[in-house]
Design an enzyme around this catalytic site. Structure first.
Site, PDB file in Angstrom:
ATOM      1  N   LYS A   1       0.848  -1.187   0.000  1.00  0.00           N
ATOM      2  CA  LYS A   1       0.000   0.000   0.000  1.00  0.00           C
ATOM      3  C   LYS A   1       0.888   1.242   0.000  1.00  0.00           C
ATOM      4  CE  LYS A   1      -4.237  -1.469   0.044  1.00  0.00           C
ATOM      5  NZ  LYS A   1      -5.096  -1.189  -1.113  1.00  0.00           N
TER       6      LYS A   1
ATOM      7  N   ASP B   1      -0.195  -0.329  -4.695  1.00  0.00           N
ATOM      8  CA  ASP B   1      -1.578   0.172  -4.809  1.00  0.00           C
ATOM      9  C   ASP B   1      -1.673   1.470  -4.005  1.00  0.00           C
ATOM     10  OD1 ASP B   1      -4.285   0.673  -4.866  1.00  0.00           O
ATOM     11  OD2 ASP B   1      -4.877  -1.193  -3.872  1.00  0.00           O
TER      12      ASP B   1
ATOM     13  N   GLU C   1      -1.345  -0.040  -9.166  1.00  0.00           N
ATOM     14  CA  GLU C   1      -2.820  -0.048  -9.061  1.00  0.00           C
ATOM     15  C   GLU C   1      -3.338   1.295  -8.562  1.00  0.00           C
ATOM     16  OE1 GLU C   1      -4.395  -3.648  -7.357  1.00  0.00           O
ATOM     17  OE2 GLU C   1      -5.909  -2.567  -6.199  1.00  0.00           O
TER      18      GLU C   1
ATOM     19  N   ASP D   1      -8.918  -0.597 -10.056  1.00  0.00           N
ATOM     20  CA  ASP D   1      -9.592  -1.334  -8.968  1.00  0.00           C
ATOM     21  C   ASP D   1     -10.904  -0.626  -8.643  1.00  0.00           C
ATOM     22  OD1 ASP D   1     -10.392  -2.672  -6.710  1.00  0.00           O
ATOM     23  OD2 ASP D   1      -8.810  -1.915  -5.416  1.00  0.00           O
TER      24      ASP D   1
ATOM     25  N   LYS E   1     -13.051  -8.151  -7.869  1.00  0.00           N
ATOM     26  CA  LYS E   1     -13.344  -8.407  -6.460  1.00  0.00           C
ATOM     27  C   LYS E   1     -14.744  -8.993  -6.373  1.00  0.00           C
ATOM     28  CE  LYS E   1     -10.315  -4.973  -4.367  1.00  0.00           C
ATOM     29  NZ  LYS E   1     -10.186  -3.658  -3.718  1.00  0.00           N
TER      30      LYS E   1
ATOM     31  N   GLN F   1     -11.225  -7.024  -0.893  1.00  0.00           N
ATOM     32  CA  GLN F   1     -11.941  -5.859  -0.345  1.00  0.00           C
ATOM     33  C   GLN F   1     -11.856  -5.891   1.181  1.00  0.00           C
ATOM     34  OE1 GLN F   1     -15.224  -4.687  -2.862  1.00  0.00           O
ATOM     35  NE2 GLN F   1     -16.410  -4.170  -1.058  1.00  0.00           N
TER      36      GLN F   1
HETATM   37  C1  MUC Z   1      -7.487  -2.463  -2.387  1.00  0.00           C
HETATM   38  O1  MUC Z   1      -7.068  -3.183  -3.293  1.00  0.00           O
HETATM   39  O2  MUC Z   1      -7.679  -1.294  -2.647  1.00  0.00           O
HETATM   40  C2  MUC Z   1      -8.770  -1.198   0.275  1.00  0.00           C
HETATM   41  C3  MUC Z   1     -10.032  -0.715   0.236  1.00  0.00           C
HETATM   42  C4  MUC Z   1     -10.839  -1.672  -0.422  1.00  0.00           C
HETATM   43  O3  MUC Z   1     -12.034  -1.610  -0.683  1.00  0.00           O
HETATM   44  O4  MUC Z   1     -10.070  -2.692  -0.803  1.00  0.00           O
HETATM   45  C5  MUC Z   1      -8.799  -2.545  -0.232  1.00  0.00           C
HETATM   46  C6  MUC Z   1      -7.703  -3.060  -1.039  1.00  0.00           C
HETATM   47 MG    MG Z   2      -6.838  -1.533  -4.747  1.00  0.00          MG
END
Ligand code: MUC
Ligand code: MG
Length: 368
Positions: A162, A191, A217, A242, A266, A294
């Site tokens: 992240k 991401d 991402e 995403d 997702k 998620q």
């Molecule tokens: C992601 O991939 O962004 C963070 C918030 C969400 O909804 O998923 C995560 C992971």
């Molecule tokens: Mg993401």
């Protein structure tokens, strides 16, 4: 095979290690368990994780939309009328996690009724996926230690880092520390959850040009339309959309306008029925796919691996299937097990999972 009731049960399970990222943080899994009952006595399950900072849903809102709109629209339908169910719940705008959990609980009930695994109904390509773990915000040493723990304890060797903080060097230092520590024994991608601008993103990517990233991402918002195209054109790794692709139409728009070159699927956001559409679209467009997370619990992760294992395109890359490891407990009788960096689809009919009634009684928040 007729649906007789749809229940939405709120529950809360604390995280032992909260996840922090550019658009929010999660300390407690305040999810909704959905149960679809049929006249044969079959019960299908799934879970909805509300993510207000991404899709605007809340736990109370998910319970309300299911109780007030979706349940009355679905009772009386046969489990095989999935497209009717889909059309009826699609009359309500938004609410992706609520819709997805209802959809997946119907599939689970169908699998149990037909006595086959849902993953086989979907495609049946393989029975396992390689696991990618998301590393939330911390300082470089703590993020390296977390990756070590995941590698040593579970054999995980793919990490989504992240990023999206300021200054960008805060994040690029983490990615460099991970690469320095593990060399080429791990795969890395990042991401930013829209945390950077397009130009900050390009700067960060240039600082990390020697770190062999797999993907980037949602580095900047899709609504920065020209900035995002400008960025994607300049990158030499696939740019994963995403949160900007919560519908098949979004996928078409983002990919055809060259604002993304890969897609995160997702199941928490597109269920099984709409994830199939997204998958087929991605295949037709010729873009790579990653099964995303998620911040799902074990029920949601069982759904993600059931879908991801069903197709060659979705099982080719590691799926983000491990963040339930950061939860203090869960609702299943048999916890999911990650071994040698792999998660197998739980064997058995439907999703292959069973809710533990004692755990549900302990964690549900609608009865005291
Ligand atoms: C992601 O991939 O962004 C963070 C918030 C969400 O909804 O998923 C995560 C992971
Ligand atoms: Mg993401």
């Amino acid at each position: 095979m007729k649906i007789t009731a749809v229940e939405a049960i709120p529950f809360a399970i604390p995280y032992s290690k909260p996840l922090k990222f550019a658009s929010g943080e999660v300390h407690t899994a305040e999810h909704v368990l959905v149960r679809v009952h049929t006249d044969d006595g079959v019960v299908g399950v799934a879970e909805a994780p509300p993510r207000p900072f991404t899709y605007g849903e809340t736990q109370a809102g998910i319970v309300a939309v299911i109780d007030q709109l979706f349940a009355p629209a679905l009772v009386g339908l046969a489990l095989t009328e999935r497209e009717v169910a889909h059309a009826r719940i699609a009359r309500t705008v938004g609410n992706p996690a609520a819709k997805s959990a209802v959809d997946m609980a119907i599939w689970d009930a169908l699998g149990r009724t037909l006595e086959v695994p849902v993953t086989s109904l979907l495609g049946g390509f393989t029975d396992r996926m390689q696991v990618s773990h998301m590393l939330g915000f911390a300082d470089p040493a703590a993020m390296v230690a977390e990756a070590e723990k995941m590698r040593d304890g579970y054999g995980i060797s793919v990490f989504k880092v992240k990023v999206g903080r300021h200054p960008v060097t805060l994040d690029t230092a983490v990615v460099r520390a991970l690469r320095d520590r593990f060399g080429d024994s791990i795969e890395l991608y990042i991401d930013a959850n829209r945390g950077w601008t397009a130009s900050e993103s390009l700067r960060a990517m240039r600082q990390m040009a020697d770190l062999d990233l797999l993907f980037a991402e949602e580095l900047c918002p899709a609504d920065d339309v020209m900035g995002r195209r400008w960025l994607v054109e300049r990158l030499d790794v696939p740019f994963i959309a995403d949160e900007s692709v919560s519908t098949p139409a979004d996928v078409t728009r983002e990919v055809l306008s060259r604002s993304a070159t890969a897609i995160s699927i997702k199941t928490a956001r597109t269920g099984f029925t709409t994830s199939q559409r997204v998958h087929h679209l991605a295949e037709g467009l010729g873009v790579e796919v990653v099964m995303g997370n998620q911040i799902d619990g074990q029920i949601g992760s069982a759904c993600a691996v059931a879908f991801g294992a069903a197709f060659p395109l979705t099982s080719r890359r590691a799926g983000e299937l491990s963040n339930f490891l950061d939860m203090s407990d869960d609702l299943l009788t048999e916890p999911l097990q990650i071994r040698d960096g792999l998660l197998r689809v739980p064997p058995g009919v439907g999703l292959g999972i069973t809710i533990d009634p004692d755990k549900l009684a302990r964690y549900r928040t609608d009865r005291h």
